[in-house]
Design a protein around this motif. Structure first.
Motif, mmCIF file in Angstrom:
data_model
loop_
_atom_site.group_PDB
_atom_site.id
_atom_site.type_symbol
_atom_site.label_atom_id
_atom_site.label_comp_id
_atom_site.label_asym_id
_atom_site.label_seq_id
_atom_site.Cartn_x
_atom_site.Cartn_y
_atom_site.Cartn_z
ATOM 1 N N PRO A 51 0.667 -1.158 -0.003
ATOM 2 C CA PRO A 51 0.004 -0.053 -0.001
ATOM 3 C C PRO A 51 0.777 1.220 0.050
ATOM 4 C CG PRO A 51 -0.102 -1.136 2.048
ATOM 5 C CD PRO A 51 0.670 -2.160 1.205
ATOM 6 N N LYS A 52 2.094 1.108 0.462
ATOM 7 C CA LYS A 52 2.856 2.360 0.447
ATOM 8 C C LYS A 52 3.316 2.921 -0.652
ATOM 9 C CE LYS A 52 7.110 4.288 2.728
ATOM 10 N NZ LYS A 52 6.226 5.154 3.481
ATOM 11 N N PHE A 54 1.493 2.040 -3.447
ATOM 12 C CA PHE A 54 0.242 1.863 -4.405
ATOM 13 C C PHE A 54 -0.234 2.910 -5.405
ATOM 14 C CE2 PHE A 54 -4.376 2.215 -5.015
ATOM 15 C CZ PHE A 54 -4.616 0.992 -5.842
ATOM 16 N N ASP A 55 -0.176 3.975 -4.954
ATOM 17 C CA ASP A 55 -0.643 5.181 -5.819
ATOM 18 C C ASP A 55 0.620 5.647 -7.018
ATOM 19 O OD1 ASP A 55 -2.782 5.717 -4.261
ATOM 20 O OD2 ASP A 55 -2.112 7.273 -3.056
ATOM 21 N N ILE A 65 -4.072 -4.555 -5.607
ATOM 22 C CA ILE A 65 -5.247 -4.852 -4.568
ATOM 23 C C ILE A 65 -5.549 -6.358 -4.607
ATOM 24 C CG2 ILE A 65 -8.036 -4.588 -4.689
ATOM 25 C CD1 ILE A 65 -7.550 -2.094 -6.023
ATOM 26 N N GLN A 68 -3.116 -7.754 -2.048
ATOM 27 C CA GLN A 68 -3.499 -7.519 -0.641
ATOM 28 C C GLN A 68 -4.663 -8.411 -0.189
ATOM 29 O OE1 GLN A 68 -1.410 -5.330 0.804
ATOM 30 N NE2 GLN A 68 -2.500 -4.798 2.726
ATOM 31 N N GLU A 86 -4.108 -2.394 6.431
ATOM 32 C CA GLU A 86 -3.740 -1.375 5.506
ATOM 33 C C GLU A 86 -4.663 -1.072 4.271
ATOM 34 O OE1 GLU A 86 -0.712 -0.040 5.804
ATOM 35 O OE2 GLU A 86 -0.100 -1.335 7.446
ATOM 36 N N LEU A 87 -5.878 -2.018 4.204
ATOM 37 C CA LEU A 87 -6.566 -1.792 2.980
ATOM 38 C C LEU A 87 -6.992 -0.242 2.865
ATOM 39 C CD1 LEU A 87 -9.179 -5.030 2.935
ATOM 40 C CD2 LEU A 87 -7.485 -4.031 1.069
ATOM 41 N N ARG A 89 -5.853 2.153 2.673
ATOM 42 C CA ARG A 89 -4.839 2.919 1.835
ATOM 43 C C ARG A 89 -4.995 2.852 0.495
ATOM 44 N NH1 ARG A 89 0.960 2.331 4.982
ATOM 45 N NH2 ARG A 89 1.344 4.043 3.501
ATOM 46 N N PHE A 90 -5.805 1.872 0.124
ATOM 47 C CA PHE A 90 -6.043 1.642 -1.190
ATOM 48 C C PHE A 90 -7.420 2.372 -1.604
ATOM 49 C CE2 PHE A 90 -3.551 -1.960 -0.028
ATOM 50 C CZ PHE A 90 -2.871 -2.426 -1.075
ATOM 51 N N VAL A 99 -12.851 -1.526 -2.417
ATOM 52 C CA VAL A 99 -12.242 -1.606 -1.082
ATOM 53 C C VAL A 99 -13.411 -1.843 -0.175
ATOM 54 C CG1 VAL A 99 -10.911 -0.738 0.772
ATOM 55 C CG2 VAL A 99 -10.247 -0.494 -1.754
#
Length: 527
Positions: A51-52, A54-55, A65, A68, A86-87, A89-90, A99
């Motif tokens: 997730p860190k 992901f963007d 996704i 995860q 952490e979900l 963050r998506f 999500v």
């Protein structure tokens, strides 16, 4: 070759150092994604690293996704918790719905800590995009598995009311109401109660118009256009549940006319043949109590005279004639009629409330012989009342505090309320012409603080001086333990009556219009 801890840290370092050139290191991010296929340590690291960044890799969004999600379904609960944490963050842009949908499915877990983690994650993404989150929740409610649907509805019923106004905006609340109406097309009884709790708490529906919309929603669920089958416990159960949900919504501006009319036309004529959905429930008294509670909020009624006639006829059934006297003036040996005070309180109160709308009913609409018969019954009942009231006052004389909290004395206090109420209403009907001015508080309704203090003191006024008490309107009444008074016939007994504790439940069967079935789903009732 499997990805190792060292591989993950090395590629994490590459991405962390890349700063503005992250998109050029797609291969490093793919190594981190592959970490989900490693051992427990690799999976825990991957759950944090994916997730860190992901963007920065939109072209790998689906793969990220899914990776995860694989961790959210891992056999190791600690890995699942880390991945779920952490979900949120998506949950960016178009991904919010997906999500939310995933998190809603994860509500089915039986692990308490994991379940709490899912709840926290859902609340977290609510704060990012409430409408998008609701879209995922309602998608699973409408199409998901039974356990997911059940827990998603419970989530909405408990969590929405805790969210502040800046999250639950008018647009969001309108969306909740619209989606809930779709769900209500196919629900079980328990779901209906929970969903009514959701929409009843919406700020946008706290107006007169909003309350009216809620009543119309309940009317539709109650199926008031169809005749009641008294032998069908499901049909009776549905009517009870819907009426209970509608009751707190009624006011001087939001009328109970549809329900009161239905009770007079469909329930009262079948009162003796109603099939109780719960073995321990006195179904006849239950429906009479509901009718009594609704009657003050009844508006203009098309068939007022016919409905008053039905109430009058039913009241006569519960008000016996005095025993015949033999030649020497003494009562015959036949058993004295039983005075069913609890039933009479409900019927008399309902008749008194509707009678205000047609005050000349007894004089103009009831023939002379029948009116004379009614007054004889009233007089006999009133005499019996006075005996019980005197006995109850003596029994409770001087008792305060803990002494009033014993089961026996609680019963006597309730009995005194019932008999006092009936006494006041009978006095009104004995006026010439009959009066409908007195107000009483139904015996099972909660008392206000001031009245509670008076009850502790057991003043002569509270003990039944015959004065009237101010009608109370209490919001959202909870009637979890109804008290039913069945006085003994004949002489006063120390065991003044019985309490039946009402047990709440949902509709039987599965979902469907009229609470029928939907596929093989059948939740049954919770009591």
């Amino acid at each position: 070759m499997a990805v190792t801890i060292e591989d993950l840290y090395r590629n994490y370092g590459v991405l962390a150092d890349a700063k503005d050139n992250l998109s050029q290191h797609k291969d490093a991010y793919q190594v981190i994604l592959a970490g989900v296929k490693g051992g427990p340590k690799e999976k825990r690291l991957a759950a944090q690293f994916i997730p860190k960044f992901f963007d920065n890799f939109p072209e790998l969004a689906d793969a990220a996704i899914n990776a995860q999600l694989d961790l959210c379904e891992d056999e190791d609960v600690s890995i699942r918790r880390q991945a779920i944490k952490e979900l949120p963050r998506f949950a960016t842009g178009e991904n919010i719905f997906r999500v939310a949908d995933i998190l809603t499915q994860l509500l089915q877990t039986d692990d308490t800590a994991e379940f709490n983690q899912v709840n926290a994650a859902l609340i977290s993404i609510f704060k990012m995009d409430a409408k998008g989150t609701l879209g995922g929740l309602f998608s699973q409610i409408l199409q998901g598995e039974d356990i997911v649907r059940e827990r998603a509805i419970k989530f909405l019923s408990t969590k929405l009311k805790t969210l502040p106004e800046d999250i639950m905006t008018k647009e969001v609340e309108d969306y909740v109401f619209a989606e809930t109406k779709k769900v209500l097309e196919d629900v079980t009884g328990e779901e209906f109660v929970l969903l009514m709790r959701v929409v009843s708490g919406l700020r946008v529906l706290q107006t007169v118009n909003g309350r009216q919309q809620l009543v119309e929603l309940v009317v539709e669920q109650a199926d008031l256009d169809q005749a009641l089958n008294p032998a069908d416990p499901d049909a009776v159960d549905r009517l009870l549940q819907c009426t209970r949900q509608a009751l707190p919504l009624f006011s001087k501006n939001v009328h109970s006319t549809r329900f009161v009319t239905y009770f007079c036309e469909n329930v009262l004529p079948n009162l003796s043949t109603l099939t109780s959905p719960v073995a321990e429930l006195d179904i006849q008294l239950e429906v009479l109590k509901l009718l009594a509670e609704m009657s003050p909020y009844c508006g203009d009624m098309e068939k007022l005279e016919a409905n008053l006639t039905m109430l009058f006829t039913k009241l006569l059934e519960y008000m016996p004639l005095p025993p015949e006297e033999v030649e020497n003036g003494e009562n015959s040996a036949s058993e004295e009629p039983k005075l069913q005070f609890s039933y009479v309180e409900c019927l008399l109160f309902s008749f008194h409330q509707l009678g205000k709308k047609l005050p000349d009913f007894l004089l103009d609409k009831v023939d002379g012989e029948r009116l004379k018969d009614f007054k004889i019954r009233l007089q006999y009942f009133a005499r019996g009342l006075q005996v019980y009231i005197r006995q109850l006052r003596v029994a409770l004389q001087g008792k305060t505090g803990d002494a009033l909290k014993t089961e026996e004395n609680k019963i006597k206090v309730v009995a005194l309320k019932i008999t006092n109420n009936i006494n006041i209403l009978i006095k009104d009907l004995f006026h010439n012409p009959p009066s409908f001015k007195s107000t009483v508080t139904l015996s099972w309704k909660p008392v206000q603080k001031a009245e509670a203090v008076a009850a502790k003191r057991l003043s002569s006024e509270e003990m039944g001086s015959g004065g009237s008490t101010k009608k109370q309107i209490t919001p959202l009444p909870r009637r979890d333990a109804r008290q039913i008074y069945n006085p003994p016939s004949g002489k006063y007994s120390s065991s003044i009556g019985n309490f039946n504790y009402e047990q709440r439940g949902g509709f039987r069967g599965g979902r469907g219009r009229g609470f029928g079935t939907r596929g093989n789903r059948s939740r049954g009732r919770i009591y």
